[in-house]
Design a protein around this motif. Structure first.
Motif, PDB file in Angstrom:
ATOM      1  N   ILE A 184      78.137  75.720  32.154  1.00  0.00           N
ATOM      2  CA  ILE A 184      77.761  75.246  33.481  1.00  0.00           C
ATOM      3  C   ILE A 184      76.804  74.071  33.334  1.00  0.00           C
ATOM      4  O   ILE A 184      76.007  74.034  32.388  1.00  0.00           O
ATOM      5  CB  ILE A 184      77.119  76.394  34.309  1.00  0.00           C
ATOM      6  CG1 ILE A 184      76.939  76.005  35.770  1.00  0.00           C
ATOM      7  CG2 ILE A 184      75.832  76.874  33.685  1.00  0.00           C
ATOM      8  CD1 ILE A 184      76.614  77.199  36.674  1.00  0.00           C
ATOM      9  N   THR A 185      76.903  73.107  34.237  1.00  0.00           N
ATOM     10  CA  THR A 185      75.975  71.976  34.239  1.00  0.00           C
ATOM     11  C   THR A 185      75.331  71.875  35.611  1.00  0.00           C
ATOM     12  O   THR A 185      75.963  72.168  36.632  1.00  0.00           O
ATOM     13  CB  THR A 185      76.674  70.645  33.889  1.00  0.00           C
ATOM     14  OG1 THR A 185      77.718  70.400  34.835  1.00  0.00           O
ATOM     15  CG2 THR A 185      77.244  70.681  32.490  1.00  0.00           C
ATOM     16  N   SER A 186      74.066  71.454  35.626  1.00  0.00           N
ATOM     17  CA  SER A 186      73.303  71.330  36.863  1.00  0.00           C
ATOM     18  C   SER A 186      72.381  70.125  36.792  1.00  0.00           C
ATOM     19  O   SER A 186      71.801  69.849  35.745  1.00  0.00           O
ATOM     20  CB  SER A 186      72.470  72.598  37.093  1.00  0.00           C
ATOM     21  OG  SER A 186      71.556  72.406  38.150  1.00  0.00           O
ATOM     22  N   LYS A 187      72.238  69.435  37.931  1.00  0.00           N
ATOM     23  CA  LYS A 187      71.316  68.298  38.031  1.00  0.00           C
ATOM     24  C   LYS A 187      69.902  68.744  38.389  1.00  0.00           C
ATOM     25  O   LYS A 187      68.956  68.019  38.162  1.00  0.00           O
ATOM     26  CB  LYS A 187      71.789  67.317  39.116  1.00  0.00           C
ATOM     27  CG  LYS A 187      73.110  66.659  38.842  1.00  0.00           C
ATOM     28  CD  LYS A 187      73.468  65.691  39.950  1.00  0.00           C
ATOM     29  CE  LYS A 187      73.979  66.464  41.143  1.00  0.00           C
ATOM     30  NZ  LYS A 187      74.583  65.641  42.178  1.00  0.00           N
ATOM     31  N   LYS A 188      69.759  69.938  38.967  1.00  0.00           N
ATOM     32  CA  LYS A 188      68.463  70.337  39.525  1.00  0.00           C
ATOM     33  C   LYS A 188      67.834  71.564  38.899  1.00  0.00           C
ATOM     34  O   LYS A 188      66.633  71.766  39.011  1.00  0.00           O
ATOM     35  CB  LYS A 188      68.608  70.581  41.030  1.00  0.00           C
ATOM     36  CG  LYS A 188      68.969  69.345  41.805  1.00  0.00           C
ATOM     37  CD  LYS A 188      69.008  69.645  43.281  1.00  0.00           C
ATOM     38  CE  LYS A 188      69.307  68.395  44.071  1.00  0.00           C
ATOM     39  NZ  LYS A 188      69.347  68.666  45.505  1.00  0.00           N
TER      40      LYS A 188
END
Length: 144
Positions: free
Chosen positions: A103-107
């Motif tokens: 999973i990738t997240s900016k925040k």
């Protein structure tokens, strides 16, 4: 038992039950004092979820994985509290084994864990934020 003793015992029992209900309602009121968090992807900034070699975006204005109708990914459960959401998926492919999930997240801060037994493999994908404090968890399981 004399009728007077029955009435006194019933009054004590009723007082005891009323006291417990009052305490339960008071503790529920304490939970309502926390500000409500809007649990959506604007909070977590999840960019995509990758399973094996396929990348899945999230549905617009949602935390659900956006997949096509032929995807072996099936939503099987969910959970929710004031500061966390959990979605449980099953990998239902008969031909493709579940070998990777990410999973990738900016925040948020991302963590991935895997548990494997002789019959199943499970990936737990978590995104946590600190301000406000919130957690999104995706659990993806498959039979081996």
């Amino acid at each position: 038992m004399p009728k007077i003793l029955k009435n006194v015992s019933m009054k004590k029992l009723l007082l005891l039950i009323t006291s417990f209900l009052f305490l339960a309602l008071a503790s529920c009121q304490e939970d309502k004092d926390e500000p409500a968090i809007s649990m959506n992807n604007a909070l977590f900034g999840i960019e995509q979820i990758t399973i094996n070699k396929t990348s899945y975006p999230l549905m617009e204005n949602s935390l659900l994985i956006d997949k096509d109708k032929n995807s072996p990914l099936v939503l099987i459960g969910s959970s929710y509290s004031s500061n966390s959401v959990g979605l449980d998926y099953a990998w239902m492919s008969q031909t493709e084994k579940l070998t990777f999930a990410g999973i990738t997240s900016k925040k948020g801060q991302v963590s991935v864990s895997q548990t494997k037994t002789s019959t199943t493999v499970t990936y737990i994908l978590t995104v946590s934020t600190t301000s406000p404090k919130a957690k999104m968890t995706y659990t993806i399981s498959a039979h081996l």
